[in-house]
Design an enzyme around this catalytic site. Structure first.
Site, mmCIF file in Angstrom:
data_model
loop_
_atom_site.group_PDB
_atom_site.id
_atom_site.type_symbol
_atom_site.label_atom_id
_atom_site.label_comp_id
_atom_site.label_asym_id
_atom_site.label_seq_id
_atom_site.Cartn_x
_atom_site.Cartn_y
_atom_site.Cartn_z
ATOM 1 N N LEU A 147 45.074 47.433 24.234
ATOM 2 C CA LEU A 147 43.765 47.610 24.844
ATOM 3 C C LEU A 147 42.990 48.727 24.149
ATOM 4 O O LEU A 147 41.756 48.721 24.135
ATOM 5 C CB LEU A 147 43.934 47.933 26.333
ATOM 6 C CG LEU A 147 42.751 47.635 27.256
ATOM 7 C CD1 LEU A 147 42.378 46.160 27.197
ATOM 8 C CD2 LEU A 147 43.101 48.034 28.690
ATOM 9 N N ILE A 150 40.745 47.308 21.605
ATOM 10 C CA ILE A 150 39.515 46.753 22.145
ATOM 11 C C ILE A 150 38.540 47.876 22.477
ATOM 12 O O ILE A 150 37.328 47.745 22.303
ATOM 13 C CB ILE A 150 39.804 45.914 23.409
ATOM 14 C CG1 ILE A 150 40.936 44.907 23.149
ATOM 15 C CG2 ILE A 150 38.554 45.207 23.891
ATOM 16 C CD1 ILE A 150 40.706 44.016 21.957
ATOM 17 N N GLU A 151 39.062 49.004 22.959
ATOM 18 C CA GLU A 151 38.212 50.119 23.350
ATOM 19 C C GLU A 151 37.618 50.853 22.151
ATOM 20 O O GLU A 151 36.438 51.192 22.144
ATOM 21 C CB GLU A 151 39.012 51.119 24.207
ATOM 22 C CG GLU A 151 39.196 50.698 25.648
ATOM 23 C CD GLU A 151 37.899 50.719 26.429
ATOM 24 O OE1 GLU A 151 36.999 51.497 26.071
ATOM 25 O OE2 GLU A 151 37.779 49.953 27.400
ATOM 26 N N SER A 152 38.433 51.122 21.141
ATOM 27 C CA SER A 152 37.985 52.040 20.088
ATOM 28 C C SER A 152 38.368 51.628 18.677
ATOM 29 O O SER A 152 38.059 52.367 17.727
ATOM 30 C CB SER A 152 38.574 53.431 20.353
ATOM 31 O OG SER A 152 39.990 53.393 20.242
ATOM 32 N N TYR A 256 36.007 41.039 27.807
ATOM 33 C CA TYR A 256 36.894 42.193 27.605
ATOM 34 C C TYR A 256 38.366 41.786 27.662
ATOM 35 O O TYR A 256 39.135 42.039 26.724
ATOM 36 C CB TYR A 256 36.581 43.250 28.658
ATOM 37 C CG TYR A 256 37.300 44.560 28.464
ATOM 38 C CD1 TYR A 256 36.927 45.439 27.450
ATOM 39 C CD2 TYR A 256 38.334 44.945 29.313
ATOM 40 C CE1 TYR A 256 37.570 46.658 27.279
ATOM 41 C CE2 TYR A 256 38.980 46.145 29.154
ATOM 42 C CZ TYR A 256 38.598 47.005 28.143
ATOM 43 O OH TYR A 256 39.252 48.205 27.978
#
Length: 545
Positions: A147, A150-152, A256
């Site tokens: 994850l 996906i965030e950064s 997301y």
């Protein structure tokens, strides 16, 4: 891959028989936060307060619970955790789904965005081991570690236009709930280990809040628990794919979880999806020492035999040249294998030589507030460094220690702030096969600048036809009420709002203040711009066109 998964399973089974871990989550049943009916806010969009006991009529569609049992911390040695046969571990402990959105994202990651996605996978080799060690100790699915991609994009210094920072993109208020301090000296959101533990605890909280439904927990990490609860009420279902068909969740949230699922499908078999020739970054390895008092990082770097830049790279949460003044027993990451040598040398270093600060002799008219403004520092830091009991009773001739390095040559700047000088902007229309990397090279800018200028999250992918700002925007100056400026006479301009426009972006483009735009057009602070809406602007003639 199977051999590696089996090895991990053996390691985990061995650990389950060990002594129980002593770390207690701040969201345990005894936690004040857990007892409170006020929900926590998600990292990228706040959730509205609501009672945790408020009944919600929903369908019985629930994703199976894949929580791992609580385990002690994994060993620090990365070599004991990774296998050369599988540089990116896949554990199969998070439920996968087949859906049109997932398939579309797989096609994008293996097609037009393959170069960017490949760099993310290569960077994952550096950070996934540490992240999964923390997740294992917190007892949540190890595959949730992706994850952070996906965030950064596994960028520990990622800083978004929404003021979210670090690999897990915490906003400041949510970070504080989990002990991630952000001040002039440090930002805990940028520390991989601290922010990962915070992310794990927040995910556990969301998992409990949504009755063991990991899909809803992941969606809430992006949108906030309140927004997901609204979607559940509107659709009368707890099935994520049903919520996707509704109109409550934003498109970003709808994609997301699918981005995570698409990533896991690819990581599950890199060769099958054409990622067999990646050059993975070496796993991040460091030791942690404790510094008794504020210490110059250059001194520690010298003790370790590395450069100042290398030490800062291991400690991205530190914004300045030393550890925070007044903070005792600060944990500092140092190169793996150097802790014993550093500790021995540090023990011999006199306390007054650990950090050499700039000194200022008090003269008539000086006040702590005036000094703070002059040097761009904090009053509280001056008080802490000098053990000042009464800030109003400083005497002329007294030498004050200031939180600046001895012999500094420029005033300090916040490393997270935009430091570019704004000028007239250029734009570029994205073509098929383009990536942020290729566009950045073409226009001699950085990928970070492109993301900030265009308000792109670290998981946003480019689309052909998309219009990007590729140069620095014009300097923000509040337009004067006079009819002329240094740029020429003021003229009335009618601007047609484009998709993605914001008042802040328009104000930067035309060198006016957002409050003036609101006043000229009688807009409230809550007003949401709509594509096609016409705004009246009073701008310098040189800014038209």
């Amino acid at each position: 891959m199977l051999k590696f998964s089996a090895a991990i399973s053996v390691l985990m089974l061995f650990l389950f028989g060990c002594q129980p871990m002593v770390h207690q989550s701040p969201l345990s049943s005894e936690s004040p936060i857990a007892r409170s009916a006020t929900p926590l806010q998600g990292p990228t969009e706040g959730s509205s307060p609501e009672s945790a006991t408020d009944p919600v009529a929903v369908s019985a569609s629930v994703i199976p619970d894949f929580v791992l049992p609580s385990v002690p911390s994994l060993p620090e040695a990365v070599d004991d955790y990774l296998s050369e046969e599988a540089p990116l571990p896949y554990n199969g402990d998070f439920p996968l789904s087949h859906h049109e959105r997932v398939d579309n994202l797989i096609a994008r990651y293996t097609g037009p965005q393959k170069k960017t996605f490949s760099r993310w996978l290569e960077r994952a080799g550096r950070y996934i081991p540490k992240i999964q060690m923390v997740f294992a100790s917190e007892g949540i699915p190890l595959d949730l570690s992706y994850l952070a991609m996906i965030e950064s994009g596994f960028n520990v210094r990622a800083y978004s236009w929404a003021n979210a920072a670090g690999p897990w993109q915490f906003i400041e208020s949510t970070g504080r709930l989990y002990g991630l301090q952000n001040d002039w000296w440090q930002d805990g959101r940028l520390d991989l280990e601290k922010s990962t533990r915070a992310a794990a605890q927040h995910l556990k909280y969301l998992h409990d809040r949504f009755d063991g439904n990991w899909y809803l927990a992941v969606a809430a990490y992006n949108a906030g628990g309140g927004k997901v609860r609204q979607a559940i009420k509107a659709s009368q279902s707890t099935d994520f794919w049903t919520l996707v068909d509704g109109n409550v969740l934003r498109e970003e949230t709808k994609n997301y979880l699918p981005k995570l699922l698409a990533t896991l499908e690819i990581v599950k078999d890199l060769d099958e999806y054409g990622f067999s020739d990646l050059d993975f970054d070496e796993p991040l390895a460091y030791e942690t020492i404790t510094l008794a008092s504020s210490t110059d990082l250059e001194i520690i770097a010298g003790f370790a035999g590395v450069s100042y830049e290398e030490l800062k790279e291991l400690n991205p949460e530190l914004k300045r040249w030393c550890t925070p003044p007044g903070v005792k027993n600060y944990p500092l990451h140092v190169p793996f294998g150097s802790a014993r040598q550093i500790s021995a040398l540090y023990a011999e270093l006199p306390t007054d030589q650990r950090a050499r600060y700039h000194r200022h002799q008090i003269k008539a008219g000086d006040t702590l507030r005036a000094l703070a403004r002059e040097y761009h520092i904090q009053v509280d830091d001056i008080i802490a460094l000098n053990n000042i009991k009464n800030p109003r009773a400083i005497q002329i001739g007294t030498n004050l220690i200031l939180p600046l390095k001895e012999g500094y040559t420029r005033l300090p700047v916040n490393e997270l702030a935009d430091s570019y000088v704004r000028s007239r902007r250029k734009t570029y229309q994205v073509r098929s096969g383009d990536s942020l990397w290729s566009i950045a090279r073409r226009f001699s800018v950085t990928e970070k600048e492109l993301r900030v200028w265009n308000k792109l999250g670290w998981s946003n992918m480019l689309k052909p036809g998309q219009l990007l700002a590729v140069s620095k925007p014009g300097a923000v100056r509040i337009a004067q009420q006079s009819r002329t400026t240094s740029k020429g006479p003021i003229r009335k301009l009618v601007y047609k709002v484009m998709p993605g426009d914001t008042l802040w972006g328009i104000s930067r483009q035309f060198d006016v203040d957002t409050e003036q735009i609101m006043r000229w057009n009688e807009l409230s602070k809550e007003h949401v711009l709509q594509p096609g809406q016409k705004l009246t602007l009073m701008v310098a003639s040189s800014r038209q066109g």
